[in-house]
Design an enzyme around this catalytic site. Structure first.
Site, PDB file in Angstrom:
ATOM      1  N   LYS A 110       8.385   8.830   0.382  1.00 12.49           N
ATOM      2  CA  LYS A 110       9.478   7.679  -1.697  1.00 12.49           C
ATOM      3  C   LYS A 110      10.847   9.374  -1.483  1.00 12.49           C
ATOM      4  O   LYS A 110       9.935  10.090  -1.500  1.00 12.49           O
ATOM      5  CB  LYS A 110       8.601   7.142  -2.624  1.00 12.49           C
ATOM      6  CG  LYS A 110       9.969   6.389  -2.906  1.00 12.49           C
ATOM      7  CD  LYS A 110      10.538   4.924  -2.652  1.00 12.49           C
ATOM      8  CE  LYS A 110      10.886   3.860  -3.181  1.00 12.49           C
ATOM      9  NZ  LYS A 110      10.719   2.548  -3.211  1.00 12.49           N
TER      10      LYS A 110
HETATM   11  N1  GLU Z   1      12.288  -0.123  -0.177  1.00 15.78           N
HETATM   12  C1  GLU Z   1      11.337  -0.315  -0.493  1.00 15.78           C
HETATM   13  C2  GLU Z   1       9.502  -0.431  -0.578  1.00 15.78           C
HETATM   14  O1  GLU Z   1      10.127   0.235  -1.829  1.00 15.78           O
HETATM   15  C3  GLU Z   1      11.134  -0.816   1.474  1.00 15.78           C
HETATM   16  C4  GLU Z   1      10.501   0.488   2.002  1.00 15.78           C
HETATM   17  C5  GLU Z   1      10.757   0.220   2.963  1.00 15.78           C
HETATM   18  O2  GLU Z   1      11.114  -0.546   3.893  1.00 15.78           O
HETATM   19  O3  GLU Z   1      10.668   1.289   3.891  1.00 15.78           O
HETATM   20  O4  GLU Z   1       9.122  -1.805  -0.278  1.00 15.78           O
END
Ligand code: GLU
Length: 417
Positions: A110
């Protein structure tokens, strides 16, 4: 009367507490526990750029690669003033469990920048994004770490990421997902988090004998996930009686017209002034007498003090980590079912996986195929979690974490941990 603690868990502490609960249940040995509770890499950078008035802004940017035993790190980038290293670590851990639970070949990561993007112009946002990628680019890559949209980031931001990375390291559409469709994005990616959550809801409705047409719901947050989950729930016949954004919560006992609310939000950038709905306090949304409460905003929105007020029978978590650990203990005692984020919010990353596959193969899928494959994955994971929770008499979250941790632990072991 519950004693309210002043210091409550944030996203990271909640993720670790949920991990421990599942690890205890599994009898996971100490060495593996320590390994899986320690992030692989934490990067913190200075993101500086000049605003249009030529003043210099210096911000903090983060990328955490939590665990990559099952594949490249994967997870979104958020722009929000509350972003800090602790929160990003917690969200990165959740991505590792989410990708494992739905069994797609990624690890978890993240990133974020602590900024309020609503105070920036488009060109300032572009400079910020390019600088952030210049600083973290060396730890990214289509087979290393693949960002995606998250809170306050969108396909345009992903396009800048793809361009900045590609201009430094060569054409690399697979370095980021959630791109515009005309730039290698996948059909159905924008709607995927909401659609995936509603596929999970449909599966649980079958397993638990719920009749969607007889149910009422409230959706907290009207961003990308919130708007789509509200739309798809109402398409199924669920009466969505309340929706909210930072301007307030809007209630109509006869059901909000979601398409009209989406158009209103698009035109006014907020829900304020929504015709036919009564404005209530944001907190009041959590205490509504409804069947389904859908938190689809930020983490920790359901804290200890709010958990006592919840009257919904089920919580469908669409945001990442909307329920603190303390709140969950109260909700558990009160018999409220929580369908956990690592299951119900996994639709976005699942379609990100399809996007990455399409980029690598340079072969485009139609939206029907994307949605059909998404549905298969969400159904399978829902059934596995439901069955384990029934079999061992566990909370759904603990069952979901057990499934997820088991796959990562086995991957670590086979790779020689
Ligand atoms: N931000 C989204 C999540 O928290 C998608 C993450 C992604 O597609 O890599 O799942």
């Amino acid at each position: 009367m519950v004693e309210i603690k002043t210091e409550q868990s944030g996203v990271y502490q909640t993720a670790l507490a949920n991990f421990d609960r599942a690890a205890d249940e599994m009898g996971l040995e100490d060495e593996m526990r320590t390994l899986l509770k320690t992030p692989f890499r934490k990067v913190e950078v200075n993101v500086s750029f000049r605003k249009n008035d030529d003043s210099l802004v210096v911000l903090n940017g983060y990328r955490v690669q939590y665990n990559g035993a099952r594949g490249p790190f994967k997870g979104g980038i958020r722009y929000h003033p509350d972003v800090d290293m602790d929160e990003v670590c917690g969200l990165a851990a959740l991505m590792a469990w989410k990708t494992s639970l739905v069994d797609i070949p990624f690890g978890g990561g993240k990133g974020g920048v602590s900024v309020n993007p609503k105070e920036l112009t488009t060109s300032e946002l572009e400079r910020l994004t390019r600088k952030f990628i210049a600083r973290i680019g060396r730890v990214l890559g289509p087979f290393r770490d693949i960002p995606a949209p998250d809170v306050n980031t969108n396909p345009q931001v992903m396009a800048w990421i793809m361009d900045e990375y590609s201009s430094r390291y060569g054409y690399s559409p697979g370095v980021v997902t959630g791109k515009p469709v005309h730039l290698g994005g996948s059909s159905g990616r924008v709607e995927a988090t909401g659609r995936g959550a509603v596929y999970v809801f449909e599966e649980f409705a079958q397993l638990e004998n719920w009749v969607p047409g007889d149910m009422t719901a409230a959706v907290e947050g009207f961003g990308n996930a919130g708007t789509h989950v509200a739309q798809f729930l109402s398409d199924l016949g669920v009466k969505v009686v309340c929706v909210s954004d930072t301007s307030g919560a809007y209630y109509d006992g006869n059901g909000i017209n979601i398409s009209a609310a989406i158009s209103h939000k698009r035109e006014n950038r907020k829900l304020e002034g929504l015709a036919g709905a009564e404005r209530i306090l944001n907190e009041a949304l959590f205490g509504l007498d409804i069947d389904l409460l859908v938190p689809a905003a930020l983490g920790c929105s359901i804290r200890e003090e709010k958990a006592e007020d919840v009257r919904a029978r089920t919580i469908l978590e669409v945001a990442n980590s909307p329920v603190t650990d303390e709140a969950e203990r109260i909700l558990e005692d009160r018999g409220i079912m929580i369908i956990p984020d690592i299951l119900s919010s996994a639709g976005g990353v699942t379609v990100s996986y399809f996007e990455w596959v399409q980029n690598i193969q340079q072969f485009t899928w139609h939206e029907e195929k994307v949605n059909a494959e998404l549905r298969k994955i969400m159904r399978k994971a829902s059934n596995e979690v439901h069955a384990l929770s029934r079999e061992k008499n566990l909370q759904l979250r603990t069952a979901a974490f057990m499934k997820a941790i088991d796959r990562v632990a086995r991957a670590e072991q086979s790779r020689g941990a």
